[in-house]
Design an enzyme around this catalytic site. Structure first.
Site, PDB file in Angstrom:
ATOM      1  N   GLY A 225       0.829  -1.211   0.000  1.00 22.78           N
ATOM      2  CA  GLY A 225       0.000   0.000   0.000  1.00 22.78           C
ATOM      3  C   GLY A 225       0.856   1.251   0.000  1.00 22.78           C
ATOM      4  O   GLY A 225       2.014   1.237  -0.409  1.00 22.78           O
ATOM      5  N   SER A 226       0.266   2.312   0.515  1.00 22.01           N
ATOM      6  CA  SER A 226       0.912   3.621   0.426  1.00 22.01           C
ATOM      7  C   SER A 226       1.938   3.832   1.538  1.00 22.01           C
ATOM      8  O   SER A 226       1.903   3.146   2.566  1.00 22.01           O
ATOM      9  CB  SER A 226      -0.161   4.702   0.517  1.00 22.01           C
ATOM     10  OG  SER A 226      -0.802   4.609   1.770  1.00 22.01           O
ATOM     11  N   GLY A 230       2.047   2.573   5.372  1.00 22.85           N
ATOM     12  CA  GLY A 230       3.206   1.740   5.717  1.00 22.85           C
ATOM     13  C   GLY A 230       3.753   2.152   7.078  1.00 22.85           C
ATOM     14  O   GLY A 230       4.102   1.311   7.908  1.00 22.85           O
ATOM     15  N   GLU A 247       5.544  -3.391   1.090  1.00 22.51           N
ATOM     16  CA  GLU A 247       5.647  -3.171  -0.357  1.00 22.51           C
ATOM     17  C   GLU A 247       4.906  -1.875  -0.637  1.00 22.51           C
ATOM     18  O   GLU A 247       3.674  -1.855  -0.725  1.00 22.51           O
ATOM     19  CB  GLU A 247       5.008  -4.339  -1.124  1.00 22.51           C
ATOM     20  CG  GLU A 247       5.664  -5.688  -0.900  1.00 22.51           C
ATOM     21  CD  GLU A 247       7.041  -5.810  -1.534  1.00 22.51           C
ATOM     22  OE1 GLU A 247       7.417  -4.930  -2.341  1.00 22.51           O
ATOM     23  OE2 GLU A 247       7.749  -6.767  -1.208  1.00 22.51           O
ATOM     24  N   CYS A 281       2.116   0.010  -9.076  1.00 22.28           N
ATOM     25  CA  CYS A 281       3.206   0.465  -8.200  1.00 22.28           C
ATOM     26  C   CYS A 281       4.490   0.648  -8.966  1.00 22.28           C
ATOM     27  O   CYS A 281       5.312   1.491  -8.641  1.00 22.28           O
ATOM     28  CB  CYS A 281       3.415  -0.524  -7.067  1.00 22.28           C
ATOM     29  SG  CYS A 281       3.735  -2.195  -7.633  1.00 22.28           S
TER      30      CYS A 281
END
Ligand code: NAD
Length: 524
Positions: A225-226, A230, A247, A281
């Site tokens: 995610g963002s 994170g 990630e 991403c």
């Protein structure tokens, strides 16, 4: 401009799901609160006991069953993700079904090789043998974004399961509608094998549901995610000292050298930017083109981008789909407008789509500079920012000039030069003369550095990341020689010093002297 932000009827208890491309309602999905999350983790822990004892052959059978399901139901699964995420059917089949099938194939073929007990050197202890066991961790919590509703769920779950763990998956609220269909894939597979369905459970909800999973006592969290979330995952993981893999986002550079094959470079860049409408991403968010070929590249690019068809249409009839949410359209619009106000020029697109649904026109921006927000923040939309560079050093400086470090691309006919550039990029991966293939080469680890996160999915590293890597040192022969340290005698200290010198002196003469000294000490 007909693209208005719709009022969702979502509440803390229910998610109102709609098609991004049409705003048509899909249904309402109940939110799982912290109690439900904790209960599902507890059930997953019970289920893991039997699954953790399964053989590699049973785990392969499970993955083969899942693979058969995905292949047999590929059209239906594509339809589900197209409706839920607004993507094109081609992106669904190439970006979701294919990588999942490849990951399953790779794990079936290679999983046991990387997880069976591994003999290591026992170093000094010649009378012992050393082994690493790759044992299940227990329950793994997976938290997913929305951009690939099938792949984001299966990508981390496949290695976690093959390593003998159970999994609780928190899917994104943006694609909650498809979660029931994803759950069916696992339910049918576990039913077929006679293992408990609780081995994989999906939970739905917003940030609070994800936060509850992080704090639930799971044995590892794999978060995709963002960057801001994170950080929240790390904060939440502190409570139980839960290990995490993050990630996160990217701002990938796509470097076009002057000796690149132009047609190949243009088409790889088109894929890199417009696949999944840029909601990728590893999207090629910054296209850096050598000054000598800049005009040629931009000219070819503009004519190709003008041909791109946007919308929600039957198979093969659109190239770029919808953005997942009204908020995502707003982010893209804000960054493009900010760049234009700061001096960038729009050669194609630059605005929202002129149809209902959450669309943004495929856009080419030039005269961007590294200080603009659009060159530093993730756009996550169909926007190509093209920047001219003069030397390889400058390209590297710009490419490495953001806080992110996920993927990258280098286009050059010179293998040596491309490889040198790839080595100098501060990233988790680099594809030379193609876009994004590192992800499909499943033997390679996948992940980022810096703000793009840490830990690796895919490959041996991804599989072993789902295990407790337990070290065992055991007897080679039944020689039961007690190593008696206590009570400590005064000669122990000089003796050990002598042994250290004998073993570690860098020169032969030094070591010979140490042996003599040691012999004297032993005589005393
Ligand atoms: P997001 O961070 O908004 O949400 C991701 C997930 O986290 C969602 O399920 C969300 O509900 C959950 N969440 C939100 N707050 C939370 C909290 N406090 N605790 C726990 N969970 C929480 O990201 P997104 O908008 O869904 O996805 C887009 C982002 O994901 C982009 O930054 C993109 O680059 C990144 N991404 C990275 C990869 C990768 O492999 N590196 C792959 C796909 C997407």
């Amino acid at each position: 401009m007909q693209n208005v932000a719709i009022e969702l009827e979502s509440t803390p208890e229910v998610i109102d799901c709609r098609e991004p491309a049409t705003h048509a309602p899909l249904g309402k999905v109940p939110v799982d609160g912290p109690d439900v999350v904790r209960a599902k983790v507890a059930r997953a822990r019970v289920a893991q006991k039997s699954w953790g004892e399964s053989t590699f052959s049973e785990r392969r059978r499970l993955l083969k069953t899942i693979l058969a399901h995905v292949l047999d139901h590929a059209d239906e699964l594509c339809e589900v993700v197209v409706r839920d995420a607004g993507k094109t059917r081609e992106n669904a089949v190439m970006g979701e079904i294919w990588p999942v099938c490849e990951k399953l194939r790779w794990t079936i073929a290679n999983g046991e090789k990387h997880l069976r007990p591994e003999r290591m050197s026992s170093g000094l202890f010649l009378h012992k043998k050393a082994t690493v066991l790759y044992q299940p961790l227990g329950v793994i919590g997976v938290i997913c974004p929305w951009n690939y509703p099938l792949q984001n769920v299966l990508g981390p779950t496949i290695p976690a399961l093959f390593a003998g763990n159970s999994v609780v998956v928190k899917v994104s609220e943006q694609v909650a509608w498809s979660s029931a269909r994803m759950q069916r894939i696992f339910d049918e597979a576990f039913d077929a094998l006679g293992y408990p369905k609780d081995t994989v459970q999906i939970v739905n909800g917003y940030g609070e549901t994800g936060a509850a999973l992080v704090r639930s006592g799971v044995d590892k969290v794999i978060f995709t995610g963002s960057v801001p979330n994170g950080r929240r995952i790390i904060e939440g993981s502190v409570e139980n000292i839960t290990p995490v893999i993050l990630e996160l986002g990217g701002k990938d550079a796509f470097i076009v050298c002057e000796d690149a094959h132009m047609e190949q470079a243009v088409h790889a860049a088109l894929t890199g930017v417009f696949i999944a409408a840029g909601q990728n991403c590893m999207a090629a968010e910054r296209v850096l083109v050598h000054a000598k070929v800049y005009d040629d590249f931009v000219g070819r690019l503009v004519s190709e981008v003008k041909k791109l068809r946007v919308g929600d249409a039957p198979q093969g009839a659109v190239d770029v789909g919808a953005l997942v949410s009204p908020q995502q359209v707003e982010i893209v619009e804000r960054l493009v407008n900010d760049a234009v106000e700061s001096g960038a020029r729009v050669l194609v697109g630059g605005k929202r789509g002129d149809r209902p649904g959450q669309f943004f026109e495929p856009t080419v921006l030039v005269d961007v500079t590294p200080d603009m927000a659009i060159m530093n923040e993730e756009v996550f939309g169909p926007v190509m920012c093209v920047h001219r560079y003069e030397t390889d050093d400058e390209a590297i400086e710009i490419a490495n000039g953001t806080r992110f470090g996920l993927g990258s691309t280098v286009m050059s006919r010179s293998g040596t030069r491309a490889r040198r550039l790839a080595e100098r990029l501060r990233v988790g991966s680099c594809t030379i003369n193609d876009f994004g293939f590192t992800y499909m080469a499943q033997d390679l680890p996948f992940g980022g550095v810096d703000a793009s996160g840490f830990g690796r999915l895919n490959g041996r590293e991804g599989l072993r990341g789902c295990t407790n890597q337990k070290a065992i040192l055991e007897d080679r022969l039944p020689l039961h020689m007690p190593a008696k340290l206590y009570p400590v005698k005064p000669e122990v200290y000089p003796l050990v010093r002598g042994v250290l010198r004998t073993l570690y002196q860098p020169t032969l003469t030094g070591r010979a002297k140490a042996v003599v000294e040691l012999a004297k000490n032993l005589r005393r």
